[in-house]
Design an enzyme around this catalytic site. Sequence first.
Site, PDB file in Angstrom:
ATOM      1  N   LYS A  86       8.700   4.306  79.815  1.00  0.00           N
ATOM      2  CA  LYS A  86       8.726   3.644  81.116  1.00  0.00           C
ATOM      3  C   LYS A  86       7.840   2.404  81.072  1.00  0.00           C
ATOM      4  O   LYS A  86       6.763   2.418  80.466  1.00  0.00           O
ATOM      5  CB  LYS A  86       8.164   4.608  82.166  1.00  0.00           C
ATOM      6  CG  LYS A  86       8.443   4.134  83.592  1.00  0.00           C
ATOM      7  CD  LYS A  86       7.465   4.625  84.624  1.00  0.00           C
ATOM      8  CE  LYS A  86       7.343   6.060  84.891  1.00  0.00           C
ATOM      9  NZ  LYS A  86       8.254   6.610  85.862  1.00  0.00           N
ATOM     10  N   TRP A  98      12.039  16.041  82.142  1.00  0.00           N
ATOM     11  CA  TRP A  98      12.573  15.479  80.883  1.00  0.00           C
ATOM     12  C   TRP A  98      12.578  16.560  79.801  1.00  0.00           C
ATOM     13  O   TRP A  98      13.506  16.650  79.013  1.00  0.00           O
ATOM     14  CB  TRP A  98      11.754  14.263  80.439  1.00  0.00           C
ATOM     15  CG  TRP A  98      12.129  12.998  81.171  1.00  0.00           C
ATOM     16  CD1 TRP A  98      12.724  12.914  82.392  1.00  0.00           C
ATOM     17  CD2 TRP A  98      11.949  11.644  80.724  1.00  0.00           C
ATOM     18  NE1 TRP A  98      12.911  11.604  82.739  1.00  0.00           N
ATOM     19  CE2 TRP A  98      12.439  10.806  81.738  1.00  0.00           C
ATOM     20  CE3 TRP A  98      11.400  11.066  79.589  1.00  0.00           C
ATOM     21  CZ2 TRP A  98      12.408   9.408  81.636  1.00  0.00           C
ATOM     22  CZ3 TRP A  98      11.377   9.677  79.478  1.00  0.00           C
ATOM     23  CH2 TRP A  98      11.884   8.864  80.492  1.00  0.00           C
TER      24      TRP A  98
HETATM   25  C1  LIG Z   1       6.301  10.312  86.460  1.00  0.00           C
HETATM   26  S1  LIG Z   1       5.372  11.652  85.845  1.00  0.00           S
HETATM   27  C2  LIG Z   1       6.355  12.210  84.527  1.00  0.00           C
HETATM   28  C3  LIG Z   1       7.556  12.973  84.978  1.00  0.00           C
HETATM   29  C4  LIG Z   1       8.217  13.727  83.842  1.00  0.00           C
HETATM   30  N1  LIG Z   1       8.842  12.847  82.897  1.00  0.00           N
HETATM   31  C5  LIG Z   1       9.281  14.671  84.355  1.00  0.00           C
HETATM   32  O1  LIG Z   1      10.428  14.414  84.098  1.00  0.00           O
HETATM   33  O2  LIG Z   1       8.930  15.658  84.996  1.00  0.00           O
HETATM   34  C6  LIG Z   1       4.071  10.818  85.045  1.00  0.00           C
HETATM   35  C7  LIG Z   1       3.119  11.757  84.312  1.00  0.00           C
HETATM   36  O3  LIG Z   1       2.253  10.947  83.512  1.00  0.00           O
HETATM   37  C8  LIG Z   1       1.092  11.725  83.307  1.00  0.00           C
HETATM   38  N2  LIG Z   1       0.021  10.901  82.737  1.00  0.00           N
HETATM   39  C9  LIG Z   1      -0.535   9.796  83.276  1.00  0.00           C
HETATM   40  N3  LIG Z   1      -1.506   9.336  82.454  1.00  0.00           N
HETATM   41  C10 LIG Z   1      -1.529  10.154  81.360  1.00  0.00           C
HETATM   42  C11 LIG Z   1      -2.317  10.200  80.172  1.00  0.00           C
HETATM   43  N4  LIG Z   1      -3.254   9.293  79.935  1.00  0.00           N
HETATM   44  N5  LIG Z   1      -2.080  11.187  79.274  1.00  0.00           N
HETATM   45  C12 LIG Z   1      -1.136  12.125  79.520  1.00  0.00           C
HETATM   46  N6  LIG Z   1      -0.352  12.132  80.640  1.00  0.00           N
HETATM   47  C13 LIG Z   1      -0.547  11.172  81.545  1.00  0.00           C
HETATM   48  C14 LIG Z   1       0.788  12.235  84.711  1.00  0.00           C
HETATM   49  O4  LIG Z   1      -0.081  13.339  84.668  1.00  0.00           O
HETATM   50  C15 LIG Z   1       2.192  12.563  85.228  1.00  0.00           C
HETATM   51  O5  LIG Z   1       2.458  13.932  85.078  1.00  0.00           O
END
Ligand SMILES: C[S@@+](CC[C@H](N)C(=O)[O-])C[C@H]1O[C@@H](n2cnc3c(N)ncnc32)[C@H](O)[C@@H]1O
EC number: 2.1.1.205
Length: 383
Positions: free
Chosen positions: A218, A60
Amino acid sequence: MVSVSWDKRDAYYRLAKEQNWRARSAFKLIQIDEQFDLFSYADPSQCTRVVDLCAAPGSWSQVLSRILIKGESFGRRAWVEKMEKFQKHAPSGPNPSTSTLKDDMVSLSLQTPSSGLKPRPNVRIVAIDLQPMAPLEGIVQLKADITHPSTVPLLLKAIDPDFDQHNETHRVDLVISDGAPDVTGLHDLDIYVQSQLLYSALTLAMKVLRPGGKFVAKIFRGRNVDMIFAQLKLVFERVHIAKPRSSRASSIEAFVVCEGYTPVKNWTPELGDALEIPQPSKPPTSVSEKQMRHLREDGIVELHFEDEETDPRRWIAPFLACGDLSAWDADATYKLPEGHTSLPPVQPPTAPPYKDAIERRRAEGGAYGKTKDRSNATHQGEK
Ligand SMILES: C[S@@+](CC[C@H](N)C(=O)[O-])C[C@H]1O[C@@H](n2cnc3c(N)ncnc32)[C@H](O)[C@@H]1O
């Protein structure tokens, strides 16, 4: 070793590698933008400061960087711009030959036009994730937890290095969040953890958005998702739920797209507190309040509604499928062109949480030997 089977089963996985995206999620943001004009193309000055929450591995952020900083266009917009350019340069109006049109369709999915870039001035993009992320040009990256209050000052400083706590202003045009927990497959648990991420993302968004700003996040569509929409509707003029074509129909994932942020007067949300957005309309009476929340002895809060159908705290957001209908179907398996070579991922995770486990398993004698031993032991134990 790269397997072709995923290339076949997931067109967006294959295209992401071919178009140099770090993850297939890039297409979701591009398709949401096609529907909602997230990046305000008509007046680019309306979208120059963006926060990307839960950003790793960074597809993103790549979209933000390539559209806002480099000035590229993607998807349907790139195609429309190309057609406009074509018509301009052929004023006498000869119909494009079939082969030219076909080439354009192919290049639409493979590359963006290099000429006619429209970079925006003074772009500021901040990306946050728990995981480290490989650097991206022009993006300020923070390794932090979006649910933790200590992240707020970090974010405010990253957006504006001269940030002064006593002179807090809303300054960001768009906040996007693709946050997802490690999915367990237990839907109720996954939806609960996801909703905590959504609340944190919304709280951060309400701290930094300018009036009129946009928020995209999301969600996992669960039983009480209409309550979330109703809360969002209190602080945004328009709330939609979007399902991009690149998001598998079989997945409960969708995205809330909120436009027209209207800050609540004399109220600042804080991370760590339960999110209780003040209701502008008549507040609920203490009786119905009691009826709404009930704390069980085991610590679980039960929510009750006087009338599930008509409760004003519930609201159904309009649902929009987005992405061109002719776009690839995320749930379909496609035949690969002859001689297809499967590419490696563009940017493997720099330090994934599972890295430790893989290394330990290797040290213990490889994936199969030990796993087999252990499963035998379990079976024997069960007998
Ligand atoms: C589906 S991935 C995101 C993909 C990203 N939008 C991309 O396009 O590459 C979900 C992300 O949420 C992050 N995440 C989950 N819980 C989180 C938190 N409490 N704080 C920060 N990041 C978090 C994970 O580490 C993961 O990298």
